[in-house]
Design a protein around this motif. Structure first.
Motif, short mmCIF file in Angstrom:
data_model
loop_
_atom_site.label_atom_id
_atom_site.label_comp_id
_atom_site.label_asym_id
_atom_site.label_seq_id
_atom_site.Cartn_x
_atom_site.Cartn_y
_atom_site.Cartn_z
N SER B 12 0.84 -1.21 0.00
CA SER B 12 0.00 0.00 0.00
C SER B 12 0.87 1.25 0.00
CB SER B 12 -0.92 0.01 1.22
OG SER B 12 -1.82 -1.08 1.15
N TRP B 14 3.88 1.38 -1.17
CA TRP B 14 4.45 1.43 -2.52
C TRP B 14 3.46 2.02 -3.52
CZ3 TRP B 14 2.39 -0.89 -6.81
CH2 TRP B 14 3.15 -0.75 -7.98
N ALA B 15 2.21 1.60 -3.44
CA ALA B 15 1.20 2.10 -4.38
C ALA B 15 1.04 3.62 -4.23
CB ALA B 15 -0.14 1.40 -4.16
N LEU B 16 1.08 4.09 -2.99
CA LEU B 16 0.95 5.53 -2.77
C LEU B 16 2.18 6.27 -3.31
CD1 LEU B 16 -0.65 5.13 0.72
CD2 LEU B 16 -1.71 6.40 -1.17
N HIS B 18 4.01 5.19 -5.84
CA HIS B 18 3.81 5.10 -7.30
C HIS B 18 2.90 6.25 -7.76
CE1 HIS B 18 3.13 2.68 -11.08
NE2 HIS B 18 1.99 3.32 -11.06
N ALA B 19 1.81 6.43 -7.06
CA ALA B 19 0.85 7.48 -7.44
C ALA B 19 1.48 8.87 -7.27
CB ALA B 19 -0.42 7.37 -6.60
N LEU B 46 -2.11 12.62 -0.09
CA LEU B 46 -1.50 11.30 -0.31
C LEU B 46 -0.29 11.11 0.60
CD1 LEU B 46 -1.78 11.01 -4.20
CD2 LEU B 46 -3.17 9.81 -2.51
#
Lengths: 488, 488
Positions: B12, B14-16, B18-19, B46
């Motif tokens: 999670s 990592w996904a944030l 990435h975004a 974020l």
């Protein structure tokens, strides 16, 4: 505002939506191809995080829902959030995950099945998806028909009864109109320009000019890019983006995709800026959204007046138009032809394609139809509605991506878009005058005032009543079509 | 792996990341200008969400930190997460928010102050930022000098003692090298090509050819765009992007920015794919990252062999090169000139600019220097190091954005990049041969094996010891410069 604490909390959900929108836009427009796996994982994670942050709002929504003295905006916020909470709380996460897994695989299988024109290959996935959609309808709950639960996801408050009365009115009248057009022969069924190839750079420059004519805020609040399938996405009322594609011939297609998507974009750009970052700072429904795109694409873009406006530009930049008059181009833009593929259909025949999908979805969800029967059922419907019959499933039941994505309930909103666009046409004074004199600002202000600025404050039926004192009434669309295709 | 649960949770975060990376990339490359306010709010939210998800990992990190039988990768994961947790838990959120507010305003004020060459305008903000950085250093804790706490944020384990020994070795030797170059006159101090304007489309095509020569995976795992300031960003080991800019003259600049950023990009592209979406799937430090970019830009890109490789391309596409030989171009690429602006400095003089900033930051954080003294101190340092004196603060103390952003401790990593690039040059066999024969693959494989593939598994000093049996040793850089500028 009294619900300030709720709106403050909501901003995290908004930020996650903002991010997901950009990730999806980039996926279609820029992403190096091998970035797909990481992007998929990031999107899935962000969706779960969004779910968590949305569910945290439940107590505040419960609290304010009791309150008697909310204003329109506050009521809208609570209504929209209640709908979102209902979705997440009534459908168990395992069902949504299963749908997600199934549709991810189904999208791949559908593509292969379509290429091979092999419905049997897609059938088990479609069967599973229909079952999941039935479960979702049951969990969401409904009055009357189970399909109502799914229609409501795309068009709040819209029901099978509403849809039946729209199509029952539309279809016989469209049939009459279509027969008259064909017997009178004033609009062509084929046109040589459909086959003429174009220079992509020239069409790009024409599309940029179209954006200027439509007064889109390029660079300041808006941009246009290229992707495999045209779409509109909004990251903010001040950051709205469209895409188009260049297929290399039949130059109408890219032009009208630009005008269509610009219609969607104008909706998002004209939402009241004070609604930014709130749950109501978005278009209210798919049908109302589609009304904006279709109004600009069909009613304005394919009008004699608009053709008159852009003909000199087209003539100057497209050498192959040298022997075609303004009237030729108008007729080329308004070919009317019963055809097999929905996305290529014209204004007159388009809604038959939707009616057929509507009947099939309604029957599937109510278990009155079986997935196995779809190919022949589809072909029979095409025959009955338009007098054409697919030679294979690729140009029949396999043509659309929607079912592989689990989008049951979505198709009817395309027809609602046409119907509402007809209502706008009827109510907007001196439209032709405004177009011919490039007074697009006045058209925009009408749409802003009646529809766009409100975002999702009012549910769609209430919005339409406030705007036009009527809801989803197909008479206006029929009048428009009669006037255009049979009149004067 | 035993720490699977931790890695799963980490996704999670990592996904944030990435975004956030995509949001920042888009901000510089695509975003319509009025989208800035919404983008800023989304990024801030974020960041808060990321903080929350990171802090949730604390119990698992505590648990695994006790464990005796972790492998290298697992130890790396725990080490990197511990550092992140330490940052968030030792610095109170209010301090970080105050720094954020202050730097947001300071960035605007710095831009104005620089334009007006008015240090007094920026002074109160810089004073406040220094205080906040001192507080952060105190909260983080340190051994020895308080500046160590800040250096460690950018280059793990790097201290004032390390930096002092690097600069004490470098500066006198660089001074000698510089004096000899100038007295021998073999490298120019000015070149007429610096003033020649170019066609942007031609330079764009040359840059695209450069990417081909460097064998960058354009379209599949990599892309290049345009932004105001060149940078590299990684969304995944399979989605790495660089930008360049076109200033319209002095064509070296855009070319070398492409090679420089490609060096950064290669680092990210060569991280072992199995580290994707883990805390160690990233470059280990700013210094090591900068070593990759500077190795490709300076040691390869400005070499005789590389010039020989690309001269025909340049000659073919740039008509103004008609009267310039390969040797002329080599000399143009290797102008050596004491100058006022860091970003324009050459390989020989660059580290003086960094030494000056290092001394000032070290003094400010230890309260041994006052912000008021900076302008004259700066100018005196420039005089002492390079024999040039800024005429105003815009070309002196106000030239860099870094302090307005609160990036104290960052500057020294530029010199570390040069120093490590020198170590690579010394250890990579037959480099010139490989370049002249376009065996870039062998160069990449050396870098992949020694440095890139490990990601952040080992802290930078350990990584360098494993790779080169040495750490931050400036002798190699000095040897390289003597060989290139004084040798043969």
């Amino acid at each position: 505002m009294r619900i300030d604490d709720l709106l403050r909390e909501y901003r995290s959900v908004w930020a996650l939506d903002h991010a997901r929108s950009l990730l999806e836009w980039d996926l279609e427009v820029n992403m190096p191809v091998e970035g797909a796996a990481a992007r998929g994982e990031a999107l899935a994670r962000l969706t779960l995080i969004r779910r968590e942050y949305l569910l945290r709002l439940k107590d505040l929504v419960d609290k304010y829902e009791e309150s008697k003295d909310l204003n329109d905006l506050e009521r809208g916020v609570i209504r929209v959030l209640r709908r979102e909470l209902k979705y997440y709380t009534s459908i168990p996460p395992e069902i949504l995950e299963e749908l997600d897994r199934t549709t991810t695989k189904a999208a791949v299988v559908w593509r292969e099945a379509k290429k091979e024109s092999n419905f049997e290959k897609f059938k088990p996935y479609l069967t599973k998806i229909v079952e999941l959609e039935q479960t979702i309808a049951d969990r969401l709950g409904y009055e009357g028909h189970p399909y109502n639960a799914l229609l409501d996801l795309y068009e709040e408050g819209f029901t099978v009864n509403d849809a039946d009365s729209v199509f029952n009115k539309l279809l016989p009248n469209l049939k009459t109109i279509l027969e008259k057009i064909r017997s009178e022969g004033r609009f062509p069924e084929r046109h040589p320009l459909e086959e003429v190839p174009y220079d992509v750079n020239v069409m790009r420059s024409i599309n940029e000019e179209l954006l200027k004519i439509l007064e889109m805020p390029v660079g300041s609040r808006f941009r246009m890019d290229v992707s495999a399938h045209p779409f509109t996405i909004s990251m903010s009322v001040n950051d709205v983006r469209i895409t188009t594609r260049y297929e290399g011939k039949d130059f109408r297609a890219t032009m009208f995709s630009v005008i269509h998507e610009s219609g969607h974009a104008m909706y998002e750009l004209m939402i009241d800026p004070s609604l930014e970052m709130t749950p109501v700072g978005r278009g209210v429904s798919m049908g109302v959204h589609e009304s904006q795109s279709r109004f600009w694409e069909n009613i304005i873009g394919r009008s004699r007046e608009f053709v008159h406006l852009i003909y000199p530009l087209l003539k100057e930049r497209l050498p192959f138009l040298k022997d075609y008059s303004e009237d030729d181009v108008y007729r080329y833009f308004n070919i009317v032809r019963p055809s097999l593929i929905r996305v290529d259909a014209d204004e007159v025949t388009y809604n038959f394609h939707i009616a057929l999908r509507y009947e099939i979805e309604k029957g599937l969800i109510a278990n009155k139809l079986s997935v196995s029967d779809l190919p022949s059922l589809w072909n029979d419907f095409m025959d009955k509605y338009l007098g054409v019959r697919p030679r294979n499933d690729a140009e029949g039941v396999l043509q659309d991506i929607h079912w592989s994505q689990g989008s049951f309930g979505y198709f009817p909103t395309y027809t609602l878009g046409n119907v509402i666009a007809g209502m706008i046409y009827a109510k907007l004074p001196q439209l032709k005058d405004k177009v011919i004199n490039r007074r697009f600002n006045e058209i925009r202000e009408f749409l802003r005032d009646r529809i766009c600025r409100h975002g999702a404050i009012y549910p769609p039926k209430e919005l339409l009543m406030r705007a036009f004192n009527d809801t989803y009434n197909p008479d206006y669309l029929l009048n428009y079509l009669r006037e255009k295709y049979l009149g004067g």
